[in-house]
Design a protein around this motif. Structure first.
Motif, mmCIF file in Angstrom:
data_model
loop_
_atom_site.group_PDB
_atom_site.id
_atom_site.type_symbol
_atom_site.label_atom_id
_atom_site.label_comp_id
_atom_site.label_asym_id
_atom_site.label_seq_id
_atom_site.Cartn_x
_atom_site.Cartn_y
_atom_site.Cartn_z
ATOM 1 N N MET A 1 2.481 -9.682 -6.194
ATOM 2 C CA MET A 1 2.236 -8.438 -6.826
ATOM 3 C C MET A 1 3.122 -7.271 -6.949
ATOM 4 S SD MET A 1 -1.534 -7.410 -6.761
ATOM 5 C CE MET A 1 -3.027 -8.163 -6.482
ATOM 6 N N PRO A 2 3.456 -6.430 -8.102
ATOM 7 C CA PRO A 2 4.571 -5.928 -8.219
ATOM 8 C C PRO A 2 4.311 -4.339 -7.599
ATOM 9 C CG PRO A 2 3.089 -5.652 -10.353
ATOM 10 C CD PRO A 2 2.412 -6.743 -9.315
ATOM 11 N N HIS A 3 5.234 -3.779 -7.406
ATOM 12 C CA HIS A 3 5.136 -2.413 -6.349
ATOM 13 C C HIS A 3 4.278 -1.227 -7.030
ATOM 14 C CE1 HIS A 3 7.405 -4.346 -3.913
ATOM 15 N NE2 HIS A 3 8.525 -4.609 -4.368
ATOM 16 N N HIS A 4 4.260 -1.508 -8.380
ATOM 17 C CA HIS A 4 3.661 -0.205 -9.142
ATOM 18 C C HIS A 4 2.220 -0.449 -9.260
ATOM 19 C CE1 HIS A 4 4.408 -3.191 -12.290
ATOM 20 N NE2 HIS A 4 3.337 -2.792 -13.059
ATOM 21 N N VAL A 5 1.168 -1.308 -8.595
ATOM 22 C CA VAL A 5 -0.014 -1.376 -8.533
ATOM 23 C C VAL A 5 -0.603 -0.167 -7.488
ATOM 24 C CG1 VAL A 5 -1.776 -2.780 -7.362
ATOM 25 C CG2 VAL A 5 -0.139 -3.810 -8.806
ATOM 26 N N ASP A 6 -1.640 0.368 -8.134
ATOM 27 C CA ASP A 6 -2.301 1.483 -7.430
ATOM 28 C C ASP A 6 -2.721 0.868 -6.228
ATOM 29 O OD1 ASP A 6 -4.989 2.907 -6.666
ATOM 30 O OD2 ASP A 6 -3.649 4.304 -8.275
ATOM 31 N N ALA A 7 -2.183 1.594 -4.969
ATOM 32 C CA ALA A 7 -2.551 1.369 -3.657
ATOM 33 C C ALA A 7 -4.201 1.286 -3.508
ATOM 34 C CB ALA A 7 -1.837 2.141 -2.591
ATOM 35 N N GLY A 8 -4.715 2.486 -4.005
ATOM 36 C CA GLY A 8 -6.247 2.562 -3.893
ATOM 37 C C GLY A 8 -7.039 1.547 -4.723
ATOM 38 N N LEU A 9 -6.342 1.187 -5.751
ATOM 39 C CA LEU A 9 -7.048 0.169 -6.581
ATOM 40 C C LEU A 9 -7.029 -1.332 -5.617
ATOM 41 C CD1 LEU A 9 -6.366 0.368 -10.260
ATOM 42 C CD2 LEU A 9 -8.688 0.193 -8.963
#
Length: 189
Positions: free
Chosen positions: A1-9
């Protein structure tokens, strides 16, 4: 998973997956997070799970029991749950095709955010993406990153077969050919 994935999501995704797993409800991760799980890129940022229609009610009950807010929207092809303001779609009829046991077998178990879960195949993701295009919604920009980043994993002959009824899919596949992303001649990538 890329780092720009929303942490909350990502946290919400893990909560839904682990809840469905412990309730023994068959599911598969779909949508943009499935693209990420396969190592690809997507311009959408939504959490979609595929479930069978007969499991929709039980899924909502299981998720409500752990604190999700549930919704049965007027559309008859999905149900929704909310974790605070983060929405998750539980889709049982993507692109006018009912999710079956067979759909859920066309998956790969991948560790997503440290939880292993079934993720729909790259081929099925591409088929769903192409069949979602219509005269009301035909934004090819959403399909290009998926096609480019996952092209080696996609069975393009199957994509062509399963999207043959759609002129929008055909146009997209012609564009991929002209842009030298994927040849129309068949084979993979």
């Amino acid at each position: 998973m890329p780092h720009h994935v929303d942490a909350g999501l990502a946290t919400t995704l893990k909560r839904v997956a682990s809840t469905l797993k412990s309730a023994e409800i068959p599911f598969a991760l779909g949508g943009s997070f499935a693209v990420y799980a396969h190592g690809g890129h997507s311009s959408d940022h939504d959490v979609d799970f595929l479930i069978r229609p007969q499991d929709a009610e039980q899924s909502l009950k299981a998720l409500a029991a752990v604190g999700f807010r549930t919704e049965q929207p007027p559309e008859d092809w999905l149900v929704k749950v909310y974790d605070d303001d983060r929405m998750v779609d539980l889709i049982h009829r993507p692109v006018e095709t009912t999710v079956t046991d067979e759909t859920l077998r066309d998956t790969e178990v991948i560790s997503v955010e440290a939880i292993s879960m079934p993720v729909i195949s790259a081929t099925q993701l591409m088929v769903h993406k192409l069949l979602s295009y219509s005269q009301h919604h035909c934004d090819f920009a959403t399909g290009f990153p998926v096609a480019r980043s996952l092209r080696e994993q996609i069975d393009w002959d199957r994509v062509r077969r399963e999207t043959a009824r759609s002129p929008y899919a055909e146009a997209f596949l012609i564009l991929l050919d002209r842009l030298d992303v994927v040849s129309l001649e068949g084979g993979k990538g």
